[in-house]
Design an enzyme around this catalytic site. Structure first.
Site, PDB file in Angstrom:
ATOM      1  N   ARG A  71       1.012  -1.145   0.047  1.00 47.96           N
ATOM      2  CA  ARG A  71      -0.053  -0.034  -0.046  1.00 47.96           C
ATOM      3  C   ARG A  71       0.842   1.176  -0.144  1.00 47.96           C
ATOM      4  O   ARG A  71       0.604   2.313  -0.718  1.00 47.96           O
ATOM      5  CB  ARG A  71      -0.908   0.007   1.226  1.00 47.96           C
ATOM      6  CG  ARG A  71      -1.960  -1.086   1.354  1.00 47.96           C
ATOM      7  CD  ARG A  71      -2.914  -0.874   2.267  1.00 47.96           C
ATOM      8  NE  ARG A  71      -3.896   0.267   2.265  1.00 47.96           N
ATOM      9  CZ  ARG A  71      -4.443   0.527   3.329  1.00 47.96           C
ATOM     10  NH1 ARG A  71      -4.735  -0.162   4.405  1.00 47.96           N
ATOM     11  NH2 ARG A  71      -5.260   1.624   3.129  1.00 47.96           N
ATOM     12  N   CYS A 113      -1.339   5.592   9.294  1.00 45.85           N
ATOM     13  CA  CYS A 113      -1.789   4.193   8.753  1.00 45.85           C
ATOM     14  C   CYS A 113      -2.730   4.667   7.689  1.00 45.85           C
ATOM     15  O   CYS A 113      -2.800   5.546   7.099  1.00 45.85           O
ATOM     16  CB  CYS A 113      -1.914   3.282   9.624  1.00 45.85           C
ATOM     17  SG  CYS A 113      -3.573   4.027  10.753  1.00 45.85           S
TER      18      CYS A 113
END
Length: 281
Positions: free
Chosen positions: A179, A236
């Site tokens: 990611r 995050c």
């Protein structure tokens, strides 16, 4: 103080006079409502905590997928859990502390001094052969008074960008490396990372069985990533698993700020730049 507690130590404390309040934060991306798993078996006396309903405020717009709860709402929830001023608290989950760390961070930031995470979580408790119970706890209402978080414990999007651009600062991206690189983005509007952020997946904080690596190992890990005397901030996907990174940093002896909106907020603002690939860029 140590921010972690082993299953054996927790069992010993439960058998003593200063039994801690135990909070069960079952939550994963695949199973956001962990109440059924909690009812099927939990540490005796543990109270269920709903991460989506009690550790987030989805009424807040433009602040990512898991905005922080308002101080008054968090205090009301903590009183529902039965917390009183001065109570020692232990939080756990069954997801390598990724959800429990969110509760740990919120309570610590709100002035609860003795709050720890069960190292290895529910799995560690079961591996140790310790007792469990089923059903649901309904504790007497608590009287705890929480305090608004110190502003230095969080950064907004602009401040996160400033930390990343600061030659002495460090912005850590706690998501999976794929990611970070932008190879995939299953949840948020755009793929990639905040320019200047360093990839630091939370999985690297753990041993194979799901317990945290030792303090010395974590210090070595974070030193290799560039943690030093300058400011450190963490993000995050939505501000949940970044708390796991902040917990690991605390075990290693470092303070770090949380960017609560994280990538879900940053990527949803079209004017924000996005970097891709394995380098901070």
């Amino acid at each position: 103080m140590s921010w972690l507690i082993s299953a054996a130590e927790l069992a010993a404390r439960c058998a003593g006079e200063s039994r801690p309040r135990i909070l069960d934060v079952r939550w994963t991306l695949a199973t956001p409502d962990g109440r059924a798993d909690y009812r099927a078996g939990h540490i005796p006396g543990a109270v269920y905590v709903d991460l989506d309903a009690e550790l987030s405020d989805h009424a807040v717009g433009g602040a990512g997928r898991h905005p922080l709860p308002a101080p008054g709402a968090l205090q009301a929830a903590a009183r529902r859990w039965g917390l009183r001023d001065g109570d020692p608290v232990v939080v756990y989950d069954d997801w390598n502390a990724l959800a429990a760390a969110r509760c740990w961070w919120l309570l610590r930031s709100a002035g609860v001094r003795d709050v720890r995470v069960l190292d290895g979580g529910w799995s560690a408790w079961l591996r140790a052969g310790l007792p469990s119970e089923t059903g649901e706890q309904a504790p007497a209402p608590g009287t705890v008074t929480l305090t608004p978080a110190d502003p230095g414990r969080t950064v907004d999007a602009d401040a996160a960008a400033a930390v990343a651009a600061d030659p002495g600062g460090l912005l850590l991206d706690a998501r999976a490396a794929a990611r970070y690189r932008g190879d995939e983005e299953p949840l948020d509007p755009r793929a990639g990372h905040i320019p200047g952020a360093v990839s630091a997946p939370t999985t690297d904080n753990l041993n194979p069985e799901g317990t945290f690596r030792g303090a010395a190992e974590l210090r070595e890990r974070f030193a290799g990533l560039g943690v030093g005397a300058g400011p450190t901030a963490v993000y995050c996907g939505s501000g949940v698993t970044a708390c796991h990174q902040i917990l690991a940093l605390a075990v290693a002896g470092h303070d770090a700020a949380l960017f609560p909106g994280s990538w879900s907020q940053w990527s949803g603002e079209p004017a924000r730049p996005v970097a891709t690939g394995p380098q901070p860029g």
